[in-house]
Design a protein around this motif. Structure first.
Motif: not given
Length: 600
Positions: A107-123
Motif C-alpha cells: 500500500s502507499p503508506t506501507a511503501a513510504l515507510i519501507v522506502g524511508f526505513g531502507l533509505g537510511l544507512s548505518s551511522t
C-alpha cells in the motif's frame, strides 16, 4: 534473569571482538551473537520478543545522545550540507525504494515507510569505515557525516508519525479519536518543552552542588527515562521524548558530564537491542528463499548506490565523491530496525514483511564492509588524503582549554577575554560554571580527571591546554591522564610549590608555573627598590635568582623516584629549605647579586 544476562554477555564478548578484528564492525557482531543464542541456532534464549521490547531502551539512550550533540552552533555551520544535501539524498533514495515497494504490491503508506526505513544507512558502520580509511576529514567524510546527521534527525518525526498512521488504520475513520490522540501528543510535547526549559538546568545545578557522581547519574537517567515515558503515555515514540530532552540540554554546561555518564548505558543497551534483533531475525527465510532474499539485498545496494550518485551529482559534487559515498552508504541502517518494529507495533506493516525487511537490512550491513574493502582494493575509488585538516566548529576544537577556573585560571581567562581570544573552561564548581557562562564563554561542568569528559571538552583537539587546578592530587591525576592519552598536547600547568612542580615535571609537563614564585619575586623586586637599589639592577638581580632557582629545581629532580612520590611533610619542607639556602650560598657568590645600598 541472571542466566539470560550471562548468556548475553558471553555471546557479546565472544562474537563482537572477533567481528571487529575481521573488520566487520560491532553492529554485525551483535547481530550474529543474537542469531547464535536465539531460537534459530542454539536456542539459549527462548523469548526474544520480550528481550526486544526491553532492549529498545538502548535506542532511547542513543537518540538522547544524538540530541545532546545537536548544538545550534554546529548545525548553523553545517546547515547547507546537512539540510540541503542530506535531505536531497534521503528524499531521492526513499522515493525510489518506495516506488519499487509500491510496484511490488504494498500500500502507499506501507511503501513510504519501507522506502524511508531502507533509505537510511548505518551511522556507526559508516563512521567506522571512514575512520579505518583515514577519511573522516576528507570531503567524502564530511559529506557522509552530513547525510548521517540529517538521517538521524529525520527519523524522529517519522517515529512520531507512525503511531498516528497506525491509529488511523485501526480506527476506520473515527476522526474524533484521531484528533484526541493528536491533541494529547501535542500537549505532552509542550509539557516536555516547558519542563526542559525551566526545570532541567536548575535540577542539574542543585544535584551538581552535592558533588555526588551517583546522584548526578541518577538525575540523568531520571530525565531520559521520564521524557521517554511521558511520550509513550501520550501515544508517541519513547525515542522522541529522549531526543527532545537531549536537545534541551545540548547547550547546557552539564552536557559533557551527562553524555559521559549516559554513554556506557547507551552502548550496552544498544548492543542488547542489536542482539535482540538478531534473535528475532528469521534466518529460516534465508534458507527457505535464498535466491529471493539475496536478490532483494543486491537490489537494495544497487538502487541506493545509484541514487546516492545521482543526489551527489545534483548537489554539484565530483564523481569521485559521488562514487565513494555510493559505496560507503549503499546499505541499510540500524534505525530501520526501530522504524519497522514501531510500524509493526502500530499495525502499519505485517509481521512477515517486517521479518523480511530486518533480514534484508542485516545482510546488507554484513556485506557493506566487504564491498567497501573490494572497492578500495580495486583501485577504482583511490583517494588522496587531505594535506591539511578541514576547519571544524570552534566548540569542537577549542583554541585554549582551561582546566580549573579558580583564581589562577581566572586571570588567564580574563586576559584572553580582553584580547578576544576564545577559550573553553572545564571546572567542577557548579556556581562558578554558571557565573562564567553569563559572559558567553564555553564552560562545562565536570570532573577533569575523567578521560571521557576531557575528550568531550575537546582536550585532544585544543591548541593549548592550561592546567590550573588548585588541588595537588587532582592536578597530578589530570596531568598524567593528559600526558598518556594526549601525548602531543601542548600543556602548561600550575604548581602549588616546588614539590608539586617536580611531580608535574616527572609526568612530562615541560612548562610548569609555580603560583607563588612570580608574585614573590615581584615583591622582592619592590623590596630592593624601596631599599634604594636601581630598578634595572633589581630586575637583573631577580632574573639571575630566578634562573638559579630553576637550575636548582632541575638538579633536585635527580632525587629518587620513591622519595618524590611520598607526601611532603612539614619536616621535609624545612629540610628542603635548609638545602636551598646551602645551595644558594654555594652557587651565588658575593659578586653574583648586586649588594643594595640603603636609601638615605
Amino acid at each position: 534473569m541472571m542466566y539470560s544476562a550471562l548468556v548475553f554477555l558471553v555471546a557479546a564478548v565472544a562474537v563482537v571482538p572477533l567481528c571487529k578484528w575481521l573488520g566487520l564492525g560491532e553492529v554485525l557482531g551483535y547481530l550474529l551473537a543474537g542469531v547464535a543464542i536465539g531460537p534459530a541456532a542454539l536456542g539459549l534464549v527462548r523469548e526474544p520478543e520480550q528481550v526486544l521490547g526491553f532492549s529498545q531502551i538502548g535506542i532511547v539512550f542513543l537518540l538522547f545522545i544524538i540530541g545532546l550533540e545537536l548544538k545550534l552552533s554546529r548545525l548553523k555551520l553545517m546547515r547547507q550540507s546537512v539540510f540541503v544535501f542530506g535531505g536531497l539524498q534521503l528524499l531521492t533514495a526513499s522515493l525510489a525504494i518506495a516506488l519499487v515497494a509500491w510496484l511490488l504490491g504494498l500500500s502507499p503508506t506501507a511503501a513510504l515507510i519501507v522506502g524511508f526505513g531502507l533509505g537510511l544507512s548505518s551511522t556507526p558502520l559508516v563512521l567506522q569505515l571512514l575512520g579505518e580509511g583515514g577519511e573522516l576529514q576528507s570531503r567524502q567524510g564530511r559529506y557522509a557525516f552530513s547525510i548521517l546527521l540529517f538521517q538521524d534527525m529525520a527519523t524522529i518525526p517519522v517515529l512520531a508519525l507512525i503511531p498516528f498512521l497506525g491509529a488511523g488504520a485501526n480506527l476506520n475513520g473515527n476522526s474524533s479519536e484521531i484528533v484526541r490522540e493528536i491533541v494529547l501528543g501535542i500537549g505532552a510535547f509542550a509539557l516536555l518543552i516547558l519542563c526542559g526549559r525551566y526545570l532541567l538546568r536548575p535540577l542539574f545545578h542543585q544535584v551538581a552542588k552535592m558533588r555526588s557522581r551517583e546522584m548526578f547519574l541518577a538525575a540523568a537517567l531520571m530525565v531520559v527515562l521520564g521524557a521517554a515515558l511521558l511520550m509513550e503515555q501520550a501515544g508517541l515514540s519513547m525515542a522522541l521524548g529522549a531526543f527532545v530532552a537531549g536537545v534541551l540540554l545540548a547547550d547546557s554546561e552539564y552536557r559533557p558530564a551527562i553524555e559521559a555518564d549516559i554513554q556506557p548505558f547507551k552502548g550496552l543497551l544498544l548492543g542488547l537491542f542489536f542482539m535482540a534483533v538478531g534473535m528475532t531475525a528469521q534466518v529460516g527465510l534465508l534458507l527457505e528463499h535464498p535466491l529471493r532474499i539475496l536478490l532483494l539485498v543486491i537490489g537494495l545496494s544497487v538502487l541506493k548506490f545509484f541514487m546516492l550518485v545521482v543526489a551527489t551529482r545534483l548537489y554539484r559534487r565530483p564523481w569521485t565523491v559521488a562514487l565513494r559515498l555510493g559505496v560507503l552508504m549503499g546499505h541499510g541502517g540500524e534505525f530501520g530496525f526501530v522504524l519497522f518494529s514501531a510500524a509493526l507495533s502500530a499495525g502499519v506493516l505485517e509481521a512477515s514483511l517486517v521479518d523480511t525487511l530486518i533480514l534484508i537490512v542485516s545482510l546488507s550491513i554484513a556485506l557493506a564492509p566487504l564491498i567497501n574493502a573490494l572497492a578500495l582494493r580495486s583501485g577504482l575509488l583511490a583517494h588522496k588524503r587531505p594535506t591539511r585538516e578541514f576547519d571544524r566548529p570552534r566548540d569542537h576544537e577549542p583554541r585554549v582549554l582551561i582546566i580549573g577556573f579558580s583564581r589562577f585560571g581566572q586571570v588567564v581567562g580574563r586576559v584572553l577575554q580582553n584580547l578576544q581570544i576564545p577559550f573553553t573552561v572545564l571546572d567542577s564548581d557548579p556556581e562558578r560554571v554558571d557565573f562564567v557562562r553569563r559572559y558567553g564563554h564555553q564552560v562545562y561542568f565536570g570532573d577533569a580527571s575523567r578521560l571521557d569528559l576531557l575528550e568531550a571538552a575537546g582536550a585532544g583537539r585544543a591548541h593549548l591546554l592550561v592546567l590550573a587546578v588548585s588541588e595537588v592530587d587532582m592536578s597530578l591525576r589530570v596531568a598524567g591522564l593528559i600526558r598518556r592519552r594526549f601525548p602531543r598536547a601542548r600543556l602548561l600547568a600550575r604548581a602549588r610549590d616546588r614539590y608539586h612542580a617536580q611531580q608535574l615535571m616527572r609526568l612530562g609537563v615541560s612548562v610548569v608555573i609555580r603560583e607563588l614564585l612570580l608574585s614573590s619575586l615581584e615583591m622582592t623586586r619592590r623590596v630592593l627598590t624601596e631599599l634604594g637599589v636601581k630598578d634595572e639592577i633589581a630586575r637583573h638581580t631577580i632574573e639571575t635568582f630566578r634562573q638559579h632557582d630553576e637550575h636548582t629545581l632541575m638538579r633536585q629532580m635527580e632525587a629518587s623516584r620513591e622519595e618524590q612520590q611520598q607526601p611532603q611533610s612539614h619536616a621535609q619542607a624545612n629540610r628542603e629549605l635548609q638545602e636551598l639556602f646551602e645551595a644558594d650560598a654555594e652557587s651565588l657568590t658575593p659578586g653574583t647579586l648586586e649588594t643594595p645600598s640603603p636609601r638615605r
